[in-house]
Design an enzyme around this catalytic site. Structure first.
Site, PDB file in Angstrom:
ATOM      1  N   CYS A 398      42.458  52.918  33.970  1.00 24.74           N
ATOM      2  CA  CYS A 398      42.130  51.549  33.569  1.00 24.74           C
ATOM      3  C   CYS A 398      40.620  51.313  33.661  1.00 24.74           C
ATOM      4  CB  CYS A 398      42.940  50.551  34.387  1.00 24.74           C
ATOM      5  SG  CYS A 398      43.178  49.008  33.502  1.00 24.74           S
ATOM      6  N   HIS A 525      48.321  52.363  33.648  1.00 23.25           N
ATOM      7  CA  HIS A 525      48.423  52.787  35.057  1.00 23.25           C
ATOM      8  C   HIS A 525      49.605  53.737  35.225  1.00 23.25           C
ATOM      9  CE1 HIS A 525      45.577  49.862  36.846  1.00 23.25           C
ATOM     10  NE2 HIS A 525      45.883  49.164  35.768  1.00 23.25           N
ATOM     11  N   GLU A 527      50.356  55.572  37.559  1.00 22.72           N
ATOM     12  CA  GLU A 527      50.835  55.674  38.949  1.00 22.72           C
ATOM     13  C   GLU A 527      52.125  54.892  39.202  1.00 22.72           C
ATOM     14  OE1 GLU A 527      48.070  54.162  37.945  1.00 22.72           O
ATOM     15  OE2 GLU A 527      47.553  52.385  39.106  1.00 22.72           O
TER      16      GLU A 527
HETATM   17  N1  GLN Z   1      38.786  44.977  34.868  1.00 23.09           N
HETATM   18  C1  GLN Z   1      39.291  45.795  33.810  1.00 23.09           C
HETATM   19  C2  GLN Z   1      40.046  44.973  32.771  1.00 23.09           C
HETATM   20  O1  GLN Z   1      40.456  43.885  33.027  1.00 23.09           O
HETATM   21  C3  GLN Z   1      40.163  46.896  34.340  1.00 23.09           C
HETATM   22  C4  GLN Z   1      41.440  46.400  34.926  1.00 23.09           C
HETATM   23  C5  GLN Z   1      42.129  47.436  35.762  1.00 23.09           C
HETATM   24  O2  GLN Z   1      41.528  48.435  36.139  1.00 23.09           O
HETATM   25  N2  GLN Z   1      43.371  47.185  36.105  1.00 23.09           N
HETATM   26  O3  GLN Z   1      40.257  45.445  31.684  1.00 23.09           O
END
Ligand code: GLN
Length: 603
Positions: A398, A525, A527
């Protein structure tokens, strides 16, 4: 439907969540279908707006629910997919009742905690318990309900009242209450003390709930006379008292419960003795043994915000663990505080700076997890640059993916002010931009959340192979920003490859650097869907690459051949801090499964 309620007494942080998940796993091993509900008595509607650094990570479900991290434990242990409604909070219940009141559903009555809130809680439990979560049709056989907090907390009172009414309503034989408590050992005399448990059971009874089973946390197995005393004072038969004593890792807990025949006591309480089989935990036991005996290390540098609370990245740590066990390696996580890699740290605290870089350089692989806000961003960029230039296996999740793209744009395309508009709204080279459908005014539940499909547009890439040569994958998301579609062609011409995209082809989901041994960034994600015995493909890729075994895994379509464990020592996963003088607080669900609380009790 049968219900198992798990409550906690004496102190918080007893590992109630893991105990409840282990009970679920044990019942599943007896051939029953199991679902679960977690009750969090706080006022927040969901965990979405809560800081992971205070409360532990926000776990994301397929349906986009942002929930308590305990739901992650249930999904991992039971291999199920829960819904947002499986996490009940005071906020959700009140919202539901307020909505009904505004619709006029209460027909002019005074709306009160009893019966309206308590009825709403019971209706919610009955409705959600019926939702199938294991991919099969029809409701599960048993629903494990975990009540968060400790008996006596003011905010859990309406839930206790509702559950008391509920147990009476569903009747004996359909409801089994397991109370998790603490039996401390006084060092001076080395005696196991029962008084705190006696008091907490008394509190429970006073509120209308009678425990069927006591699960006592203690350093060692309870002595017979201690069990006798508890049985006498708490009115629970001695055979229904189990000890959750210290074990090397949390995968032992279901085995511990099985060895003490907890399943028999539960099945008896639920009138299921004739229906269920003896628990089948062969695979689980074998994997736990492998975990215990891991020897050869694999070291991963986690470059994120230093928080002192490992629960903030719980699922990432679990996913790393699943992949390491699959590769028969002992996981060593080196925590690198991103800000300590920055030039400013070199000036202000040269020792800290050197220690952070030594940590990074000593690792076999680098992981930059998700995150929000600009603290440590420059340090993360430097870590991605180091991994890219030095051919060190890298996984960016992310924010970690966005960082990798920014770094590439800066270093390779020469766009020195390339940035995300999250960190620099005025940048002339916005590589990462706010997604058009987002909301800047409302924070709760307004991100791009939950399961979304990613299509591989390059099928011969490392990620597609790791996922088993599939055309698409469904993974969970939680973000507001995305890689700017306008700069994709520039980045690709310079060697970066966006191998996975959403259905429109406009939103970047997976980026790889084909010239690198393993350099992968993902907008989602992975995970959240990793399981013991079924590690997430990309985590497996990172760990395999970090131990020089990626080729073998790729040849085997993203699987690890079950080779014999090579090493017989008592290895456990370790979290090493590179933060000077910092200690990592190992709270609930900590990486190596060792639980601690103020009494020094751990397992
Ligand atoms: N801050 C970034 C976004 O909102 C990444 C978010 C995250 O890593 N979950 O896109």
């Amino acid at each position: 439907m049968k219900y198992v309620l798990v409550t906690g007494g004496v102190v918080s942080g007893l590992g109630k969540g893991v105990t409840a998940s282990s009970i679920g796993l044990l019942l599943k091993a007896c051939g029953l279908r199991v679902t679960s509900i977690k009750i969090d008595p706080y006022l927040n509607t969901d965990a979405g707006t809560m800081s992971p650094f205070e409360h532990g990570e926000v776990f994301v479900l397929d349906d986009g629910g942002e929930v308590d991290l305990d739901l992650g434990n249930y999904e991992r242990f039971l291999d199920i997919k829960l819904t947002r409604d499986n996490n009940i909070t005071t906020g959700k219940i009140y919202q539901y009742v307020f909505d009904k009141e505004r619709r006029g559903d209460y027909l002019g009555k005074t709306v009160q905690v009893v019966p309206h809130i308590t009825d709403a809680i019971q209706e919610w439990i009955e409705r959600v318990a019926k939702i199938p979560v294991d991919g099969q049709e029809g409701p599960a056989d048993v629903c494990v309900i975990e009540l968060g907090g400790t008996i006596g907390d003011i905010e859990s009172m309406p839930f206790i009242e509702a559950l008391g009414q509920f147990s009476y309503r569903v009747g004996p034989g359909n409801f089994c209450l397991i109370h998790v408590s603490l039996v401390p050992v006084l060092n001076v005399v080395g005696e196991q003390k029962t008084k705190p448990t006696q008091h907490s059971v008394r509190g429970l009874r006073g509120l209308g709930l009678t425990p069927n089973i006591l699960a006592c946390r203690s350093t060692k197995a309870l002595e017979e006379n201690v069990k006798g005393k508890l049985a006498q004072f708490c009115h629970v038969p001695a055979e229904n008292i189990v000890t959750l004593y210290d074990v090397p890792n949390i995968w032992h807990i279901p085995l511990l419960l099985k060895d003490q025949k907890a399943h028999e006591a539960i099945l008896k309480g639920l009138n299921l003795l004739g229906v269920a089989r003896e628990p089948e935990l062969k695979e689980w036991t074998a994997r736990t043994k492998v975990f215990d005996e891991l020897h050869d290390p694999v070291t991963i540098a986690m470059v994120g915000k230093y928080t002192g609370l490992s629960d903030s990245y719980l699922s990432v740590l679990k996913a790393l663990l699943h992949a390491s066990v699959a590769c028969h390696r002992k996981l060593i996580v080196k925590w690198v505080a991103a800000s300590e890699l920055e030039d400013i740290a070199a000036e202000e605290a040269p020792d800290v700076y050197k220690a952070a870089w030594d940590c990074l350089k000593g690792a076999d692989g680098v992981l930059v997890p998700g995150g929000f806000g600009d603290r440590g961003v420059q340090g993360k960029i430097l870590a991605a640059k180091y991994a890219r230039e030095k051919n060190v296996p890298f996984l960016g999740i992310c924010l970690g993916m966005q960082i990798a793209v920014i770094e590439f744009a800066r270093s390779v395309l020469g766009l020195h002010d390339a940035n995300s508009t999250e960190f620099d709204p005025e940048t002339t080279n916005p590589c990462v931009i706010f997604m058009p459908e987002g909301s800047k005014t409302h924070m709760g539940g307004t991100m791009r959340l939950g399961s979304r499909r990613t299509y591989f547009n390059v099928t011969a890439c490392t990620s597609a192979k790791l996922y088993g040569n599939v055309n698409f994958v469904d993974e969970r998301h939680r973000h507001r920003y995305e890689v700017n579609p306008n700069i994709i062609s520039h980045l690709e011409n310079a060697g970066l490859s966006f191998v996975g995209r959403d259905e429109t082809g406009q939103r970047m989901e997976i980026v790889e650097l084909p010239s690198h041994p393993f350099f992968v960034g993902v907008q989602f994600h992975p995970e959240f869907k990793s399981r013991p015995g079924k590690p997430s493909a990309l985590f497996l890729g990172l760990i395999a690459a970090a131990c020089g075994r990626l080729e073998t895994v790729l040849l085997d379509n993203g699987h690890v051949k079950r080779s014999v464990s090579n090493g017989m020592s008592n290895g456990h996963t370790m979290v090493r801090m590179c933060k000077n003088g910092g200690t990592m607080k190992l709270a609930n669900g900590s990486i190596n499964g060792v639980y601690r609380n103020g009494n020094g009790v751990h397992f």
